[in-house]
Design a protein around this motif. Structure first.
Motif, PDB file in Angstrom:
ATOM      1  N   PHE A   1     107.995   8.959  83.774  1.00 54.78           N
ATOM      2  CA  PHE A   1     108.601   7.665  83.451  1.00 54.78           C
ATOM      3  C   PHE A   1     110.089   7.646  83.819  1.00 54.78           C
ATOM      4  O   PHE A   1     110.613   6.613  84.246  1.00 54.78           O
ATOM      5  N   VAL A   2     110.756   8.775  83.658  1.00 55.35           N
ATOM      6  CA  VAL A   2     112.170   8.876  84.036  1.00 55.35           C
ATOM      7  C   VAL A   2     112.304   8.853  85.557  1.00 55.35           C
ATOM      8  O   VAL A   2     113.154   8.133  86.109  1.00 55.35           O
ATOM      9  N   GLU A   3     111.464   9.619  86.242  1.00 54.80           N
ATOM     10  CA  GLU A   3     111.507   9.664  87.712  1.00 54.80           C
ATOM     11  C   GLU A   3     111.199   8.298  88.323  1.00 54.80           C
ATOM     12  O   GLU A   3     111.797   7.911  89.331  1.00 54.80           O
ATOM     13  N   ASP A   4     110.283   7.562  87.697  1.00 55.78           N
ATOM     14  CA  ASP A   4     109.901   6.235  88.189  1.00 55.78           C
ATOM     15  C   ASP A   4     110.840   5.136  87.704  1.00 55.78           C
ATOM     16  O   ASP A   4     110.608   3.949  87.950  1.00 55.78           O
ATOM     17  N   LYS A   5     111.866   5.517  86.971  1.00 58.08           N
ATOM     18  CA  LYS A   5     112.922   4.602  86.526  1.00 58.08           C
ATOM     19  C   LYS A   5     112.436   3.529  85.545  1.00 58.08           C
ATOM     20  O   LYS A   5     112.865   2.380  85.592  1.00 58.08           O
ATOM     21  N   TRP A   6     111.539   3.933  84.638  1.00 59.18           N
ATOM     22  CA  TRP A   6     111.180   3.074  83.510  1.00 59.18           C
ATOM     23  C   TRP A   6     111.952   3.501  82.262  1.00 59.18           C
ATOM     24  O   TRP A   6     112.288   2.675  81.412  1.00 59.18           O
ATOM     25  N   LEU A   7     112.245   4.794  82.156  1.00 60.84           N
ATOM     26  CA  LEU A   7     113.052   5.320  81.060  1.00 60.84           C
ATOM     27  C   LEU A   7     114.226   6.101  81.624  1.00 60.84           C
ATOM     28  O   LEU A   7     114.180   6.597  82.752  1.00 60.84           O
ATOM     29  N   SER A   8     115.282   6.212  80.831  1.00 63.89           N
ATOM     30  CA  SER A   8     116.424   7.084  81.142  1.00 63.89           C
ATOM     31  C   SER A   8     116.527   8.113  80.026  1.00 63.89           C
ATOM     32  O   SER A   8     116.237   7.804  78.866  1.00 63.89           O
ATOM     33  N   GLU A   9     116.939   9.309  80.374  1.00 61.06           N
ATOM     34  CA  GLU A   9     117.064  10.380  79.371  1.00 61.06           C
ATOM     35  C   GLU A   9     118.448  10.989  79.417  1.00 61.06           C
ATOM     36  O   GLU A   9     119.013  11.194  80.481  1.00 61.06           O
ATOM     37  N   ARG A  10     119.008  11.239  78.237  1.00 65.96           N
ATOM     38  CA  ARG A  10     120.312  11.890  78.137  1.00 65.96           C
ATOM     39  C   ARG A  10     120.338  12.739  76.869  1.00 65.96           C
ATOM     40  O   ARG A  10     120.157  12.219  75.769  1.00 65.96           O
ATOM     41  N   ASN A  11     120.533  14.035  77.061  1.00 63.91           N
ATOM     42  CA  ASN A  11     120.614  14.963  75.924  1.00 63.91           C
ATOM     43  C   ASN A  11     119.422  14.847  74.966  1.00 63.91           C
ATOM     44  O   ASN A  11     119.589  14.855  73.740  1.00 63.91           O
ATOM     45  N   GLY A  12     118.220  14.709  75.541  1.00 65.14           N
ATOM     46  CA  GLY A  12     117.028  14.632  74.696  1.00 65.14           C
ATOM     47  C   GLY A  12     116.791  13.285  74.052  1.00 65.14           C
ATOM     48  O   GLY A  12     115.917  13.132  73.208  1.00 65.14           O
TER      49      GLY A  12
END
Length: 261
Positions: A147-158
């Motif tokens: 989901f992060v790679e496909d740009k639906w979610l962003s992740e930062r420090n867990g």
């Protein structure tokens, strides 16, 4: 009558389609490159007009290039949106039913949170509660990564939040399905997930919009009701050095109430 679509417009659209979403400075560079390659008139300040021409030809196909803002840094982004499919079901061709259910649950956590973030622990704890098919945590971790790679979610420090692409594409869906908590920024009028809310009148403002708006004010007062803005102003307080889990989050609550700072 719509302006004529040139090969420069077609090339721009093709590249944007392959990226899904593009940051404003990249879009401006692409605009220039497309015009130069196809020897079409170029003006550095005419990107939006250039995109309007493309949109006029995309209209019968129920597609549109939309402009949005990164909630993290306030930068403009452009994304190609399918107007015929406004719900999460548009993702159905790319993900399994239980992956989509996990995404919906992650979206619930993020939108109903105090600050627009949900921890990986919170999301992974739901993996074995899926109705479609339970997931092991290792499997859920891989799905979140996709989901992060496909740009639906962003992740930062867990901590996870909705990617700019997701906000642009699903703005209407979110506003319709989370009416009690979803709101638009009082300054830029775009959907605000990571935001501060006035304690007096309840209007919301993106953090970059808060920073920009109050930069010119001698005293931070709400642009709607003029009451004192009691939230920490980003860039002027300890707020910026804190992690997402501490920027204005009280105890986690899923009550349908506005986010408070």
């Amino acid at each position: 009558m719509a302006a004529q679509m040139t090969d420069a417009h077609r090339r721009f659209l093709q590249v944007l389609m392959s990226h899904g979403i593009m940051e404003g400075s990249e879009a401006r560079k692409l605009h220039r490159r497309c015009c130069e390659i196809h020897k079409v008139y170029y003006a550095h300040d005419k990107l939006d007009d250039f995109i309007s021409t493309i949109n006029s030809h995309l209209q019968p196909l129920f597609m549109q290039i939309r402009k949005g803002m990164s909630e993290g840094d306030g930068r403009a982004h452009y994304a190609l949106v399918n107007l015929a499919e406004t719900e999460i079901t548009k993702m159905a061709s790319d993900y399994t039913e239980n992956e989509l259910e996990l995404f919906r649950k992650a979206m619930d956590l993020i939108i109903l949170s105090e600050n627009g973030f949900a921890s990986s622990t919170e999301i992974l704890n739901l993996a074995d509660q899926l109705k479609t098919k339970k997931m092991k945590k290792k499997e859920a971790e891989q799905v979140l990564k996709v989901f992060v790679e496909d740009k639906w979610l962003s992740e930062r420090n867990g901590e996870y939040t909705l990617h700019t692409r997701c906000i642009i594409e699903m703005e209407q869906y979110i506003l319709s399905n989370y009416q009690d908590v979803a709101r638009k920024c009082n300054i830029c009028h775009s959907l605000a997930i990571q935001s501060q809310v006035c304690e007096s009148c309840g209007i919301a403002m993106h953090l970059p919009c808060v920073r920009k708006y109050f930069r010119a004010q001698t005293e931070p007062r709400c642009p709607q009701c003029n009451d004192f803005w009691s939230c920490d102003i980003p860039g002027t307080s300890r707020m910026d050095s804190q992690s997402p889990s501490k920027t204005g989050r009280a105890e986690k609550s899923f009550i349908l109430s506005p986010r408070r700072c």
